[in-house]
Motif scaffolding. Structure first.
Motif, PDB file in Angstrom:
ATOM      1  N   VAL A   1       0.874  -1.185   0.000  1.00 44.79           N
ATOM      2  CA  VAL A   1       0.000   0.000   0.000  1.00 44.79           C
ATOM      3  C   VAL A   1       0.901   1.221   0.000  1.00 44.79           C
ATOM      4  CG1 VAL A   1      -1.814   1.268   1.194  1.00 44.79           C
ATOM      5  CG2 VAL A   1      -1.795  -1.229   1.267  1.00 44.79           C
ATOM      6  N   TRP A   2       0.985   1.900  -1.138  1.00 46.47           N
ATOM      7  CA  TRP A   2       1.893   3.024  -1.299  1.00 46.47           C
ATOM      8  C   TRP A   2       1.105   4.295  -1.611  1.00 46.47           C
ATOM      9  CZ3 TRP A   2       6.037   0.608  -5.095  1.00 46.47           C
ATOM     10  CH2 TRP A   2       6.631  -0.502  -4.464  1.00 46.47           C
ATOM     11  N   MET A   3       1.705   5.417  -1.292  1.00 50.14           N
ATOM     12  CA  MET A   3       1.060   6.711  -1.546  1.00 50.14           C
ATOM     13  C   MET A   3       1.599   7.328  -2.827  1.00 50.14           C
ATOM     14  SD  MET A   3       0.818  10.021   0.938  1.00 50.14           S
ATOM     15  CE  MET A   3       0.040  11.545   0.398  1.00 50.14           C
ATOM     16  N   ALA A   4       0.694   7.644  -3.738  1.00 53.43           N
ATOM     17  CA  ALA A   4       1.072   8.292  -4.995  1.00 53.43           C
ATOM     18  C   ALA A   4       1.465   9.743  -4.753  1.00 53.43           C
ATOM     19  CB  ALA A   4      -0.095   8.236  -5.980  1.00 53.43           C
ATOM     20  N   PRO A   5       2.384  10.278  -5.558  1.00 53.02           N
ATOM     21  CA  PRO A   5       2.747  11.690  -5.417  1.00 53.02           C
ATOM     22  C   PRO A   5       1.582  12.587  -5.806  1.00 53.02           C
ATOM     23  CG  PRO A   5       3.857  10.700  -7.317  1.00 53.02           C
ATOM     24  CD  PRO A   5       3.155   9.596  -6.602  1.00 53.02           C
ATOM     25  N   MET A   6       1.225  13.504  -4.914  1.00 53.28           N
ATOM     26  CA  MET A   6       0.111  14.445  -5.155  1.00 53.28           C
ATOM     27  C   MET A   6       0.529  15.833  -4.690  1.00 53.28           C
ATOM     28  SD  MET A   6      -3.146  12.203  -3.859  1.00 53.28           S
ATOM     29  CE  MET A   6      -2.244  11.540  -2.448  1.00 53.28           C
ATOM     30  N   CYS A   7       0.623  16.761  -5.627  1.00 52.29           N
ATOM     31  CA  CYS A   7       1.076  18.111  -5.292  1.00 52.29           C
ATOM     32  C   CYS A   7       0.143  18.768  -4.277  1.00 52.29           C
ATOM     33  CB  CYS A   7       1.157  18.971  -6.546  1.00 52.29           C
ATOM     34  SG  CYS A   7       2.514  18.516  -7.627  1.00 52.29           S
TER      35      CYS A   7
END
Length: 359
Positions: A19-25
């Motif tokens: 479970v990873w977090m996507a890059p989100m500005c």
């Protein structure tokens, strides 16, 4: 045993779950002056909450390799040491929670110098701390964007070096993963696609020409990033323009090259290089692109795009469609998604001692 909560090892790095977090500005950095691009308390709280929630790996939002590489004046940067010092506070906390800190390094190209999305996202000029965008070709993103300055070969050389310098700083800041942003119509993606790259020199025309800049960036980053640490690359698998743009066939072909050049995982998204494109969205709509890349290139992949349920994420990993899932909006809604999913699926995840009553 839940497939979603099995550890995964890339080079010498083991990530505790999938479970990873996507890059989100976040568009929340200092805008100008000596602290331009510096992370704030907002960034610390934002990333710390997802680490406390059990997320296995967090990819920090697109972090610009130069001032003109920002999407907006409020983007994070990693072009100076002041920015590095602020990022160490974030990576240190993430590691204390068992979360792997990663960073996406980026250059926005012709989509740079825009306002924050909640203020409309329109291009901004010098009066709002904006600047003249750069691109492979003098082609605006749409009718509302300015015509960008076409990069010279010397400027291309300079940007390659900026990516290498950013990578050195990422290591100094404590990151364990670097991801090169080649998706969503930003600079590297602009070079890849015939829709946005009309160059007639060595950086345009054929597939080899259009991929040259991206591979030079990969080589420059890999040369300074430690051999034992993994390198990711984010790509838009298709422009959704059929043969007029970058296609999934191109992506599969390119994935094999990326692996040869030292990339360990492809973060597979789509779109972003052309406005007003109709994209058939739905739950997991981008997963088939990741699955095809994984099958045909033998490169590890992460899937992203409307993955919102624990059982859905489990199925993607268990079926071999992806090696991990990258959650975006769902982690904005629920910072403790990983902990909740572990309860649902019978997996194990790190829980901070003060949260022991939540198990």
């Amino acid at each position: 045993m839940s497939a979603l909560f099995e550890p995964v090892t890339l080079r010498s790095l083991t990530v505790p779950n999938r479970v990873w977090m996507a890059p989100m500005c976040q568009y929340s950095a200092e805008v100008f002056g000596p602290n331009a691009g510096v992370a704030t308390d907002w960034h610390f709280a934002h990333y710390a909450a997802r680490a406390a929630g059990g997320t296995g790996l967090i990819l920090q939002e697109a972090t610009a390799v130069s001032p003109e590489g920002r999407i907006s004046p409020a983007d994070l940067g990693i072009w100076n040491d002041t920015q590095v010092a602020a990022l160490r506070r974030i990576t240190g906390f993430l590691k204390s929670q068992g979360t792997v800190p990663g960073i996406q390094i980026a250059h926005a190209g012709r989509k740079a110098s825009t306002d924050r999305p909640w203020k409309g996202g329109a291009p901004v000029g010098p009066e709002a701390h904006g600047w003249q965008p750069l691109a492979p070709s003098a082609l605006p993103f749409d009718e509302d964007h300015p015509v960008p300055t076409e990069l010279t070969t010397d400027q291309i050389d300079g940007i390659v070096e900026q990516f290498a310098d950013a990578t050195r700083r990422a290591l100094d800041a404590g990151f364990e993963v670097v991801e090169i942003h080649g998706a969503h119509g930003y600079l590297i993606g602009e070079f890849l696609s015939p829709h946005s790259n009309h160059r007639t020199d060595a950086y345009g025309g054929s597939f080899a020409g259009r991929t040259r800049f991206a591979l030079r960036v990969v080589d420059a980053v890999r040369a300074v990033w430690p051999e034992d640490k993994p390198l990711f690359f984010r790509i838009s698998a298709t422009d959704w323009l059929d043969d007029a743009g970058w296609t999934v066939d191109d992506t599969v072909r390119f994935a094999t090259l990326l692996k040869e050049h030292g990339v360990d995982l492809l973060d597979v998204s789509t779109g972003g290089n052309a406005p007003k494109v109709r994209i058939p969205t739905g739950p997991g709509y981008q997963v088939p692109f990741a699955a095809r890349v994984r099958k045909e290139s033998d490169l590890a992949v992460a899937a992203v795009g409307l993955i919102t349920e624990a059982a859905q994420a489990e199925k993607i990993v268990a079926n071999g469609e992806a090696d991990a899932v990258l959650l975006g909006r769902e982690l904005l809604r629920d910072p403790s998604f990983a902990r909740r999913a572990a309860r649902e699926l019978g997996g194990e995840v790190h829980v901070p001692d003060p949260y022991h009553r939540s198990v």
